[in-house]
Design an enzyme around this catalytic site. Structure first.
Site, PDB file in Angstrom:
ATOM      1  N   CYS A  34      -1.377  -3.488   4.017  1.00  0.00           N
ATOM      2  CA  CYS A  34      -1.922  -4.840   3.988  1.00  0.00           C
ATOM      3  C   CYS A  34      -0.851  -5.774   4.555  1.00  0.00           C
ATOM      4  O   CYS A  34       0.258  -5.349   4.829  1.00  0.00           O
ATOM      5  CB  CYS A  34      -2.283  -5.265   2.569  1.00  0.00           C
ATOM      6  SG  CYS A  34      -3.535  -4.242   1.782  1.00  0.00           S
ATOM      7  N   SER A  83       0.811  -1.199   0.000  1.00  0.00           N
ATOM      8  CA  SER A  83       0.000   0.000   0.000  1.00  0.00           C
ATOM      9  C   SER A  83       0.848   1.253   0.000  1.00  0.00           C
ATOM     10  O   SER A  83       1.907   1.282  -0.611  1.00  0.00           O
ATOM     11  CB  SER A  83      -0.959  -0.029   1.184  1.00  0.00           C
ATOM     12  OG  SER A  83      -2.099   0.734   0.876  1.00  0.00           O
ATOM     13  N   HIS A 122      -0.560  15.487   2.867  1.00  0.00           N
ATOM     14  CA  HIS A 122      -0.910  16.741   2.205  1.00  0.00           C
ATOM     15  C   HIS A 122      -1.030  17.816   3.276  1.00  0.00           C
ATOM     16  O   HIS A 122      -1.541  17.550   4.377  1.00  0.00           O
ATOM     17  CB  HIS A 122      -2.246  16.634   1.456  1.00  0.00           C
ATOM     18  CG  HIS A 122      -2.298  15.539   0.451  1.00  0.00           C
ATOM     19  ND1 HIS A 122      -1.701  15.620  -0.782  1.00  0.00           N
ATOM     20  CD2 HIS A 122      -2.878  14.309   0.502  1.00  0.00           C
ATOM     21  CE1 HIS A 122      -1.907  14.508  -1.457  1.00  0.00           C
ATOM     22  NE2 HIS A 122      -2.616  13.686  -0.695  1.00  0.00           N
TER      23      HIS A 122
END
Length: 260
Positions: free
Chosen positions: A141, A113, A118
């Site tokens: 995962c 993953s 941000h």
């Protein structure tokens, strides 16, 4: 988990940790230019990339690829593709790839993953309140779990307000073919927060345990005027002014915590 589940093949559960850090400042008009420079330095893509690399180490994941961007006049984004286990046969593109992802990078992304960040700087149009919201998502995962990055990130940012959600989605199967929807014990995000941080924050949960969805809001108990009042130069401040600054910051914190 107390007893490791014997799985059939790969662990397909997705565990996602989402954190919003709110850093709030009181900025006088004469200091706005210096404040803008400060934000661009503190929340630069390069510095955020270093933080996310450490997160990857904390959760025992390997970085496959890095993409990062600074924005004008403020703000930054960083994305790390990560994988569990040995990734020595994959090359890390330290300079970013400009959106051109090679097939084996894509496989690495699907195999595990990502970690993203941000930043969202904003200000009050008629006042001196400025804030930076830093959104971080760690999605994993396999055996690794995003929740183990929480205390490190709290220690790095030490923000006045923090909101955290942790969710587990999908299922995997044991060797008998039975579906497993959870591979570790959790009743609250607070279970994973170090005591030293709990002492400094008021914490409130909103959990849907049966849905494997956990949410915690945190608000700092005690404010430090030195960190809240952004000044270009050191100077003597009046007690009344300091009170006004702290009251303004507290009200902003309360508004964020009580947001509907």
């Amino acid at each position: 988990m107390s007893k490791k589940i014997k799985l059939h093949g790969f662990n397909n559960l997705t565990k996602t940790l989402g954190i919003n850090f709110y850093d709030i400042y009181y900025v006088e008009e004469r200091c706005q230019e210096a404040y803008t420079h400060y934000v661009n330095e503190k929340y630069s893509a390069d510095k955020l990339t270093d933080i996310l690399k450490t997160v990857a180490k904390k959760i025992e994941a390997n970085v496959i690829n890095i993409a990062k961007q600074d924005y004008e006049p403020q703000g930054a984004s960083v994305n790390l593709l990560i994988a569990e286990g040995d990734s020595s046969d994959l090359s890390i593109d330290e300079s970013c790839n400009g959106g051109v992802i090679q097939p084996h990078y894509l496989l690495g992304h699907l195999d595990k993953s990502h970690i993203t960040v941000h930043t969202y700087p904003e200000s009050h149009p008629h006042g001196h309140l400025y804030s930076v919201r830093t959104d971080i998502e760690v999605s994993t995962c396999g055996e690794i779990s995003a929740i183990h990055a929480l205390n490190y990130l709290m220690g790095i940012f030490r923000s006045q307000v923090i909101s955290v959600d942790y969710r587990i989605r999908g299922f995997t199967r044991d060797t008998h073919g039975h579906k497993c929807y959870l591979d570790h014990k959790i009743n609250s995000i607070q279970d994973f927060v170090e005591e030293s941080y709990k002492q400094h924050y008021h914490m409130k949960d909103s959990n849907l345990i049966n849905e494997h969805l956990f949410y915690t809001k945190m608000m700092l108990h005690k404010l430090d005027v030195e960190k809240c009042l952004f000044l270009k130069d050191k100077e003597i401040r009046e007690e009344e002014k300091e009170r006004h600054v702290l009251d303004s910051i507290r009200q902003e914190m309360q508004d964020i915590i009580e947001a509907r």
